[in-house]
Design a protein around this motif. Structure first.
Motif, PDB file in Angstrom:
ATOM      1  N   PHE A  82       0.848  -1.202   0.000  1.00 43.72           N
ATOM      2  CA  PHE A  82       0.000   0.000   0.000  1.00 43.72           C
ATOM      3  C   PHE A  82       0.879   1.246   0.000  1.00 43.72           C
ATOM      4  CE2 PHE A  82       0.729   0.526   4.562  1.00 43.72           C
ATOM      5  CZ  PHE A  82       0.812  -0.777   5.036  1.00 43.72           C
TER       6      PHE A  82
ATOM      7  N   ARG B 117       1.172   5.260   1.203  1.00 41.43           N
ATOM      8  CA  ARG B 117       0.666   6.184   2.203  1.00 41.43           C
ATOM      9  C   ARG B 117       0.518   7.577   1.580  1.00 41.43           C
ATOM     10  NH1 ARG B 117      -2.197   5.062   5.369  1.00 41.43           N
ATOM     11  NH2 ARG B 117      -1.570   6.671   6.816  1.00 41.43           N
TER      12      ARG B 117
ATOM     13  N   ASN C 114       1.772  10.262   2.330  1.00 46.46           N
ATOM     14  CA  ASN C 114       3.057  10.981   2.242  1.00 46.46           C
ATOM     15  C   ASN C 114       3.980  10.385   1.175  1.00 46.46           C
ATOM     16  OD1 ASN C 114       3.889   8.596   3.383  1.00 46.46           O
ATOM     17  ND2 ASN C 114       4.571   9.481   5.329  1.00 46.46           N
TER      18      ASN C 114
ATOM     19  N   LEU D 226       5.101   7.261   0.947  1.00 51.92           N
ATOM     20  CA  LEU D 226       5.817   6.035   1.309  1.00 51.92           C
ATOM     21  C   LEU D 226       5.116   4.836   0.676  1.00 51.92           C
ATOM     22  CD1 LEU D 226       6.624   6.345   5.132  1.00 51.92           C
ATOM     23  CD2 LEU D 226       8.228   6.508   3.218  1.00 51.92           C
TER      24      LEU D 226
ATOM     25  N   VAL E 144       4.737   0.853   1.074  1.00 47.96           N
ATOM     26  CA  VAL E 144       4.954  -0.195   2.083  1.00 47.96           C
ATOM     27  C   VAL E 144       4.642  -1.550   1.466  1.00 47.96           C
ATOM     28  CG1 VAL E 144       4.334  -1.024   4.387  1.00 47.96           C
ATOM     29  CG2 VAL E 144       4.276   1.433   3.891  1.00 47.96           C
TER      30      VAL E 144
ATOM     31  N   ILE F  34       9.922  -0.587   3.315  1.00 44.00           N
ATOM     32  CA  ILE F  34       9.331   0.731   3.085  1.00 44.00           C
ATOM     33  C   ILE F  34      10.251   1.548   2.173  1.00 44.00           C
ATOM     34  CG2 ILE F  34       8.474   2.858   4.140  1.00 44.00           C
ATOM     35  CD1 ILE F  34       8.857  -0.102   6.386  1.00 44.00           C
ATOM     36  N   TYR F  35       9.684   2.020   1.066  1.00 38.98           N
ATOM     37  CA  TYR F  35      10.439   2.800   0.088  1.00 38.98           C
ATOM     38  C   TYR F  35      10.025   4.267   0.168  1.00 38.98           C
ATOM     39  CZ  TYR F  35      11.522  -1.751  -1.956  1.00 38.98           C
ATOM     40  OH  TYR F  35      11.966  -3.031  -2.151  1.00 38.98           O
ATOM     41  N   GLY F  36      11.010   5.136   0.401  1.00 39.04           N
ATOM     42  CA  GLY F  36      10.724   6.559   0.486  1.00 39.04           C
ATOM     43  C   GLY F  36      11.622   7.369  -0.431  1.00 39.04           C
TER      44      GLY F  36
END
Lengths: 416, 416
Positions: free
Chosen positions: A100, A102, A104, A106, A108, A408-410
């Motif tokens: 999913f 987010r 912001n 991110l 996940v 988590i990829y940011g």
């Protein structure tokens, strides 16, 4: 001096990195190599097994236990085939369970990963050694084995063969560790190895499991104990009830999903108890009944509180007559071990109530409790039957030997 | 005489039947009723809280702890709103997770069910009492609460209000039990209540969690301890690294997902360490560095092995310089607690290696470890952050408070 247990658990922990990286193809190749090696080395395995059998005989081990311990060419071949069957099963590791984004930005991902190091504590049968290795390695785990001392020579030779087979594969031999110290202290040391073992799975009798649950600080998957009931409702069909109850008690009394107590609605009991009881008596089943059933059954003795709370694993059956479904549910709540419970009824509403209200891993309408089994459920494998509510409940296939990891990829997100 | 702990756990166990039957609508109505009751009774709650605060002051409790303990109208309202937010979340109970038919005609369903009785062991903050009740009841569980003695008067009044609120709903008041015995023996008694408690969840500092893990025979979901790292790779962007690292350390140092050690690739360190360190120093962060970083940082002291293994939860930061990614991975393997780990890099291959190889509940590429949180993940609730690999790993939302049950429908099948 560092103990055998700690030393081998450390080797297993150090091998998790390579196991984590292994592809499905590499793991399958290793399982096939191990299967081939077992067959190629059957002579040395059967010879080692002979030492265990001889010691067992000298120590007066029962013939049924000796039979469970004994290996021959057919049994070694069957054990090897078991590994090849695990090759055919889908690899759960790497499965994307959730994904999913987010608000912001991110991203996940929740993916299946190996548990890490699995401690197996079990009793005499050497086939469990190979089964456990196959299932643990297929799921990318390493395994620390602590089998019963009665099978030590067999296990030592089997593990030697399996470890050697891995040297020609992508998997590290250290993924398989056998604790040879047969003192019970070595079990208790395993149970406290937080940080080295990720989980301990006991397989065996009630006292083995009790010791693990009582003493482990490492997370445990509790397996096994089964005080299972079959309840024949007032509307139950006689033939169906007789078939299901007889199967649940007699087909293999030694296993955890067999029946220990038959509960009968009074209307059913009045009409059918005598002929049903005769069927059990004819099969050599000893009957222990409550006061009401004794009036109908000259062959039965009075069942005690202790009887209702005992997993006989034998040709012994308690019989209890109740006035209604509620009394049956109360009995199961009081004496059941939350393993497998069955209602035989033609009344759909009562069936739904039973399936809804009975708190057990598996609840059956009109089928034998003997089906609680990973193979019967179609999982293609079974590491055990969990009787706890955390992590896995009921028959455990390969996914029960995995955990998860969030990735988590940011692009520079920070928390406000 | 039966102890308070056993007596209340038995009441909670006896209430599981009614909780199991409760519909989503009934559970939501109960949560709303509890929220209303908290607001309606805020005066008595704040008065009881005043007794805790007064005793705390007399005993010399620190002002920061007293602040966490203190309730006022705004805080009570916020706690009540928390319950109303749980109402809005989907109810996981009853969810059909799997369904399959077997060749013999058996139909197997795997459905989510409540865990049963959840034991919560926690410290001073009274908001945890209400949070836990809301999450446990929404998932059809009953709960035995054992909060810190510093909040006993507050918890007693809150639980009285919540239980009274349930008397006008479909849920049994006995679903909520508070252990008032503040002796540590009452905690240790809870930890051994197999058969009455289905799981124990500790929330609090390292010693509380350690005691639970070391002494529980009831299954535990371990939460909490976080020695989290941020690794700046050679290709890391300076601004992004500085933002992420600063956020991870300084935004809220007391929580488990904050950073304790910053690991820098030597190429990054050579170029940027001095200005990055100045940023931390200016924010009042005490720096402890390895030998290489000390050459660049006059303000730092030498970090010890013990420092790397400590969850400071404070304005203290370790700095470690490494020659390559492998050294960073080794450091994290050695000192990490498998909670949350981050790599800042522009190199996608290194990022993938880090996310693949680091064994932790949550692994980040280019984002702050502070995001490991049920609310930040969008779960709408959080019962804690699991640092074990069984059952649930990472932030735990409502599904972590459920188990499963197999329901099997037959028409007389027996095992051959």
């Amino acid at each position: 001096m560092i103990s055998e247990v700690r030393q081998k658990a450390t080797l297993a922990q150090n091998a998790t990195g390579l196991m984590n990286k292994a592809t499905t193809e590499q793991k399958n190749a290793a399982l096939n190599a191990m299967a081939d090696a077992l067959v190629a080395n059957q002579a040395s395995i059967i010879e080692a097994n002979g030492l265990d059998l001889q010691r067992g005989k000298e120590q007066g081990t029962s013939s049924s236990l000796l039979d469970r311990l004994a290996l021959n060419e057919q049994r070694v071949a069957a054990i090897a085939d078991g590994l090849r069957e695990v090759v055919e099963l889908p690899d759960p590791v790497g499965e994307l369970l959730e994904q999913f984004d987010r608000p912001n930005g991110l991203r996940v991902e929740k993916k299946r990963v190996p548990l890490g190091v699995i401690g197996m504590i079990y009793e005499a049968r050497p086939n469990v050694t190979v089964d456990a290795v196959g299932l643990c390695l297929k799921t990318g785990n390493t395994v620390v084995l602590r089998g019963g001392s009665a099978a030590l020579e067999s296990n030592r030779e089997i593990v030697k063969v399996l470890r050697e087979a891995l040297t020609n594969t992508a998997l590290p031999s250290d993924a398989i560790q056998l604790i040879e110290d047969s003192d019970r202290a070595s079990v208790n040391e395993m149970l406290k190895l937080n940080g080295l073992l990720d989980v301990v799975i006991p397989r065996g009798g009630a006292s083995l499991i009790r010791n693990v649950v009582d003493n482990a600080t490492v997370p445990v998957i509790e397996t096994g104990a089964g005080i299972c009931h079959t309840y024949a409702d007032s509307s139950a069909d006689y033939e169906m009830t007789a078939n299901i109850a007889f199967n649940a008690k007699v087909q293999r009394p030694s296993v955890c999903n067999s029946m220990e107590t038959l509960i009968l609605h009074e209307a059913f009991a009045e009409r059918y108890l005598v002929q049903l009881a005769d069927k059990f008596t004819a099969a050599g089943v000893e009957l222990r009944g409550d006061a009401r059933s004794l009036k109908l059954l000259p062959q039965a003795v009075l069942a005690t509180e202790q009887d209702y709370a005992t997993e006989y694993s034998d040709y012994i059956l308690n019989i209890r007559i109740v006035s209604n479904l509620d009394e049956a549910l109360d009995h199961i709540r009081k004496y059941g071990t939350k393993h497998s419970e069955c209602i035989v009824t033609e009344d759909v509403k009562n069936a739904e109530r039973f399936l809804e209200e009975v708190d057990a891993a598996a609840v059956y309408h009109n089928a034998s409790t003997r089906f609680t089994d990973g193979f019967e459920f179609g999982f293609g494998a079974e590491i055990g039957i969990s009787t706890q509510k955390l992590h896995a409940r009921g028959p455990m296939g390969l996914p029960a030997l995995t955990s998860t990891k969030y990735r988590i990829y940011g692009h520079g997100q920070i928390r406000g």
